[in-house]
Write an enzyme that holds these catalytic residues in place. Structure first.
Site, PDB file in Angstrom:
ATOM      1  N   LYS A  17       0.804  -1.231   0.000  1.00  0.00           N
ATOM      2  CA  LYS A  17       0.000   0.000   0.000  1.00  0.00           C
ATOM      3  C   LYS A  17       0.838   1.283   0.000  1.00  0.00           C
ATOM      4  O   LYS A  17       0.418   2.322   0.489  1.00  0.00           O
ATOM      5  CB  LYS A  17      -1.008   0.043   1.175  1.00  0.00           C
ATOM      6  CG  LYS A  17      -1.810  -1.186   1.407  1.00  0.00           C
ATOM      7  CD  LYS A  17      -2.236  -1.943   0.183  1.00  0.00           C
ATOM      8  CE  LYS A  17      -3.327  -1.316  -0.618  1.00  0.00           C
ATOM      9  NZ  LYS A  17      -3.639  -2.206  -1.805  1.00  0.00           N
TER      10      LYS A  17
ATOM     11  N   THR B 180       2.743   0.758  -5.047  1.00  0.00           N
ATOM     12  CA  THR B 180       3.235  -0.287  -5.949  1.00  0.00           C
ATOM     13  C   THR B 180       2.550  -0.224  -7.318  1.00  0.00           C
ATOM     14  O   THR B 180       3.220  -0.238  -8.359  1.00  0.00           O
ATOM     15  CB  THR B 180       2.939  -1.683  -5.331  1.00  0.00           C
ATOM     16  OG1 THR B 180       3.099  -1.611  -3.918  1.00  0.00           O
ATOM     17  CG2 THR B 180       3.803  -2.748  -5.916  1.00  0.00           C
ATOM     18  N   THR B 181       1.223  -0.166  -7.304  1.00  0.00           N
ATOM     19  CA  THR B 181       0.447  -0.218  -8.553  1.00  0.00           C
ATOM     20  C   THR B 181       0.844   0.946  -9.464  1.00  0.00           C
ATOM     21  O   THR B 181       1.046   0.776 -10.671  1.00  0.00           O
ATOM     22  CB  THR B 181      -1.061  -0.131  -8.215  1.00  0.00           C
ATOM     23  OG1 THR B 181      -1.357  -1.063  -7.172  1.00  0.00           O
ATOM     24  CG2 THR B 181      -1.921  -0.411  -9.421  1.00  0.00           C
ATOM     25  N   TRP B 182       0.962   2.105  -8.877  1.00  0.00           N
ATOM     26  CA  TRP B 182       1.320   3.319  -9.631  1.00  0.00           C
ATOM     27  C   TRP B 182       2.716   3.185 -10.235  1.00  0.00           C
ATOM     28  O   TRP B 182       2.935   3.432 -11.427  1.00  0.00           O
ATOM     29  CB  TRP B 182       1.258   4.500  -8.667  1.00  0.00           C
ATOM     30  CG  TRP B 182       1.405   5.850  -9.275  1.00  0.00           C
ATOM     31  CD1 TRP B 182       1.347   6.186 -10.600  1.00  0.00           C
ATOM     32  CD2 TRP B 182       1.630   7.067  -8.551  1.00  0.00           C
ATOM     33  NE1 TRP B 182       1.519   7.532 -10.747  1.00  0.00           N
ATOM     34  CE2 TRP B 182       1.691   8.097  -9.516  1.00  0.00           C
ATOM     35  CE3 TRP B 182       1.772   7.388  -7.196  1.00  0.00           C
ATOM     36  CZ2 TRP B 182       1.903   9.425  -9.147  1.00  0.00           C
ATOM     37  CZ3 TRP B 182       1.971   8.706  -6.844  1.00  0.00           C
ATOM     38  CH2 TRP B 182       2.032   9.714  -7.802  1.00  0.00           C
TER      39      TRP B 182
ATOM     40  N   HIS C  64       7.256  -7.699  -2.256  1.00  0.00           N
ATOM     41  CA  HIS C  64       7.079  -7.002  -0.970  1.00  0.00           C
ATOM     42  C   HIS C  64       8.111  -7.524   0.038  1.00  0.00           C
ATOM     43  O   HIS C  64       8.090  -7.153   1.207  1.00  0.00           O
ATOM     44  CB  HIS C  64       5.684  -7.251  -0.402  1.00  0.00           C
ATOM     45  CG  HIS C  64       4.575  -6.515  -1.116  1.00  0.00           C
ATOM     46  ND1 HIS C  64       4.677  -5.214  -1.511  1.00  0.00           N
ATOM     47  CD2 HIS C  64       3.321  -6.911  -1.469  1.00  0.00           C
ATOM     48  CE1 HIS C  64       3.538  -4.831  -2.088  1.00  0.00           C
ATOM     49  NE2 HIS C  64       2.707  -5.840  -2.083  1.00  0.00           N
TER      50      HIS C  64
ATOM     51  N   ARG D 133      -8.113   3.450  -4.752  1.00  0.00           N
ATOM     52  CA  ARG D 133      -9.111   3.962  -3.806  1.00  0.00           C
ATOM     53  C   ARG D 133      -9.193   5.472  -3.974  1.00  0.00           C
ATOM     54  O   ARG D 133     -10.003   5.982  -4.721  1.00  0.00           O
ATOM     55  CB  ARG D 133      -8.745   3.532  -2.374  1.00  0.00           C
ATOM     56  CG  ARG D 133      -9.840   3.785  -1.352  1.00  0.00           C
ATOM     57  CD  ARG D 133      -9.369   3.389   0.033  1.00  0.00           C
ATOM     58  NE  ARG D 133      -8.263   4.193   0.505  1.00  0.00           N
ATOM     59  CZ  ARG D 133      -8.383   5.339   1.176  1.00  0.00           C
ATOM     60  NH1 ARG D 133      -9.565   5.797   1.487  1.00  0.00           N
ATOM     61  NH2 ARG D 133      -7.317   6.012   1.565  1.00  0.00           N
ATOM     62  N   LYS D 134      -8.294   6.209  -3.307  1.00  0.00           N
ATOM     63  CA  LYS D 134      -8.308   7.668  -3.457  1.00  0.00           C
ATOM     64  C   LYS D 134      -7.019   8.203  -4.078  1.00  0.00           C
ATOM     65  O   LYS D 134      -7.015   9.227  -4.731  1.00  0.00           O
ATOM     66  CB  LYS D 134      -8.493   8.321  -2.086  1.00  0.00           C
ATOM     67  CG  LYS D 134      -9.918   8.288  -1.605  1.00  0.00           C
ATOM     68  CD  LYS D 134     -10.092   9.273  -0.482  1.00  0.00           C
ATOM     69  CE  LYS D 134     -11.501   9.223   0.060  1.00  0.00           C
ATOM     70  NZ  LYS D 134     -11.597   9.922   1.354  1.00  0.00           N
ATOM     71  N   GLY D 135      -5.917   7.532  -3.772  1.00  0.00           N
ATOM     72  CA  GLY D 135      -4.638   7.965  -4.341  1.00  0.00           C
ATOM     73  C   GLY D 135      -4.225   9.357  -3.895  1.00  0.00           C
ATOM     74  O   GLY D 135      -3.726  10.144  -4.693  1.00  0.00           O
TER      75      GLY D 135
HETATM   76  P1  PAP Z   1      -0.354  -3.061  -3.187  1.00  0.00           P
HETATM   77  O1  PAP Z   1       0.820  -3.024  -2.271  1.00  0.00           O
HETATM   78  O2  PAP Z   1      -1.479  -3.915  -2.667  1.00  0.00           O
HETATM   79  O3  PAP Z   1       0.005  -3.357  -4.593  1.00  0.00           O
HETATM   80  P2  PAP Z   1      -0.294  -0.273  -3.648  1.00  0.00           P
HETATM   81  O4  PAP Z   1      -0.487  -0.091  -5.106  1.00  0.00           O
HETATM   82  O5  PAP Z   1       1.090  -0.196  -3.114  1.00  0.00           O
HETATM   83  O6  PAP Z   1      -0.981  -1.600  -3.168  1.00  0.00           O
HETATM   84  O7  PAP Z   1      -1.106   0.833  -2.868  1.00  0.00           O
HETATM   85  C1  PAP Z   1      -2.415   1.174  -3.190  1.00  0.00           C
HETATM   86  C2  PAP Z   1      -2.513   2.661  -2.933  1.00  0.00           C
HETATM   87  O8  PAP Z   1      -1.979   3.368  -4.067  1.00  0.00           O
HETATM   88  C3  PAP Z   1      -3.955   3.104  -2.806  1.00  0.00           C
HETATM   89  O9  PAP Z   1      -3.905   4.216  -1.920  1.00  0.00           O
HETATM   90  P3  PAP Z   1      -5.157   4.750  -1.082  1.00  0.00           P
HETATM   91  O10 PAP Z   1      -5.796   3.566  -0.439  1.00  0.00           O
HETATM   92  O11 PAP Z   1      -4.593   5.721  -0.094  1.00  0.00           O
HETATM   93  O12 PAP Z   1      -6.040   5.412  -2.077  1.00  0.00           O
HETATM   94  C4  PAP Z   1      -4.282   3.499  -4.228  1.00  0.00           C
HETATM   95  O13 PAP Z   1      -5.399   4.353  -4.337  1.00  0.00           O
HETATM   96  C5  PAP Z   1      -2.990   4.194  -4.615  1.00  0.00           C
HETATM   97  N1  PAP Z   1      -2.820   4.268  -6.063  1.00  0.00           N
HETATM   98  C6  PAP Z   1      -3.068   3.315  -6.996  1.00  0.00           C
HETATM   99  N2  PAP Z   1      -2.799   3.775  -8.207  1.00  0.00           N
HETATM  100  C7  PAP Z   1      -2.375   5.042  -8.076  1.00  0.00           C
HETATM  101  C8  PAP Z   1      -1.958   6.059  -8.999  1.00  0.00           C
HETATM  102  N3  PAP Z   1      -1.953   5.834 -10.289  1.00  0.00           N
HETATM  103  N4  PAP Z   1      -1.589   7.257  -8.491  1.00  0.00           N
HETATM  104  C9  PAP Z   1      -1.600   7.489  -7.162  1.00  0.00           C
HETATM  105  N5  PAP Z   1      -1.984   6.585  -6.232  1.00  0.00           N
HETATM  106  C10 PAP Z   1      -2.374   5.366  -6.691  1.00  0.00           C
END
Ligand code: PAP
Length: 348
Positions: free
Chosen positions: A89, A92-94, A153, A312-314
């Site tokens: 969290k 990673t995805t970004w 991770h 979610r919110k990013g």
């Molecule tokens: P993971 O470790 O399960 O892969 P990971 O991608 O690290 O998850 O984290 C998810 C968070 O990145 C989410 O944050 P939030 O719950 O505070 O909203 C997700 O919304 C956010 N996220 C995913 N994609 C993006 C993006 N393109 N830009 C910014 N934040 C992002």
């Protein structure tokens, strides 16, 4: 430039020979896992019933621990491998999307880019999930073209020497303010928690997080492991912060290009290629794509997650909507103490 699209390029590869020669090693890893598991301390799980503590880190017994042993025993890194490492969290995805788009930018046009129809986790797989696939003919890592983009991770200290060795793969690590990590993780894992287990309250998740008991926790040990290694070998590990990426995405993506050996040329910069990558991978773009709203992602035999849960919110600072003043003070204090003297700080 070599591309990386395992689901397109490796589906039909037969690997019967390697399956046979690997079978002894596979059995040894399974035995190591079976012998180790019963002796490990248990803590309360957020998604699974419990976590186990292995060499200081809390892991899910069926997935993370087993996967870790698979990586330790079977992964053969290449110097060209690009490993994205993170505490869950943290962004990673970004970063998966950004690295994939940066490395493959001369191969794909922005109008019909794979990221428009394939989720970031499919373009840039988790290493351990691939290694453990029973049907290894489908995902034969040895036959993936270079550079292989793989994410983990796994804490730095638990990586095999073959990966931390100076000559082997490179890492990009992303970290994030633990308050946002905690909230994001709590909301995410509660969604995945089996219906027969009662939901975890924020108070309980907070307590566990502070004690270090969360998926791949303690958070601070995870971050410090990569931070210290990045100070020792900056050419091997690029250490990034989610907050910096939010604030100055163009600067960070250019750094990423330099570090990965795919620097942006002046011509690319003047044509706005960096801006296009940032736009393509933005939360606003990715989270509204059909593939990230409806499809699911298979991480392993037992772990299938809807793509939408990764968006979610990013935002930076969403913790303000969830944590009490006391929680913030306590978490900030722990962070301050744990990171004291390291040179690493998180914004408030
Ligand atoms: P993971 O470790 O399960 O892969 P990971 O991608 O690290 O998850 O984290 C998810 C968070 O990145 C989410 O944050 P939030 O719950 O505070 O909203 C997700 O919304 C956010 N996220 C995913 N994609 C993006 C993006 N393109 N830009 C910014 N934040 C992002």
């Amino acid at each position: 430039m070599a591309a990386f699209q395992p689901s397109l390029e490796c589906d039909n590869i037969s690997n019967i020979h390697s399956e046979q020669t690997d079978s002894d090693l596979i059995q040894k890893t399974d035995e190591r896992y079976r012998e180790t598991l019963p002796n490990l301390p248990k803590g309360k799980g957020w998604m699974t019933e419990h976590l186990v503590q292995y060499k200081g880190f809390w892991l899910t017994p069926n997935a993370a621990l087993k996967n870790l042993m698979w990586v330790q025993d079977h992964f053969k890194p290449r110097p060209t491998d690009i490993l994205l490492a993170s505490f869950p969290k943290s962004g990673t995805t970004w970063l998966k999307a950004l690295i994939f788009a940066t490395v493959n930018r001369t191969r794909y046009g922005f109008a019909d880019h794979p990221l428009l129809t394939t989720g970031p986790h499919d373009c840039f797989p988790f290493l351990d999930a691939y290694l453990q696939e029973k049907d290894r003919s489908r995902f034969d890592l040895d036959r993936f073209p270079s550079p292989r983009l793989l994410s983990i991770h796994i804490p730095y200290i638990l990586l095999p020497n073959s990966m931390t060795d100076h000559q082997s793969c490179r890492f990009v690590y992303i970290c994030r303010d633990p308050k946002d990590v905690l909230v994001s993780k709590w909301l995410f894992l509660n969604k995945l928690r089996p219906k027969d287990l009662p939901p975890i309250s924020l108070e309980e998740a907070f307590e566990l997080f502070c004690q270090g008991i969360s998926h791949y926790g303690p958070f601070w040990d995870h971050v410090l492991g990569y931070w210290e290694a990045s100070l020792e070998t900056p050419e091997k590990i690029l250490f990034l912060k989610y907050e910096d990426l939010k604030k100055e995405p163009l600067v960070v993506v250019k750094r990423l290009g330099d570090f990965l050996g795919y620097p942006f040329s002046l011509e690319e910069e003047s044509k706005g290629v960096v801006e296009e990558i940032v736009k393509l991978c933005s939360f606003e773009n990715l989270s509204t794509l059909e593939v990230n709203k409806v499809s699911e992602q298979k991480f392993s035999k037992d772990t299938i997650i809807d793509n939408r849960h990764f968006f979610r919110k990013g935002k930076v600072g969403d913790w303000k909507s969830y944590l009490t003043t006391e929680m913030v003070e306590r978490l900030d204090e722990i962070t301050y103490e744990k990171l004291l003297g390291s040179g690493l700080v998180f914004g408030s």
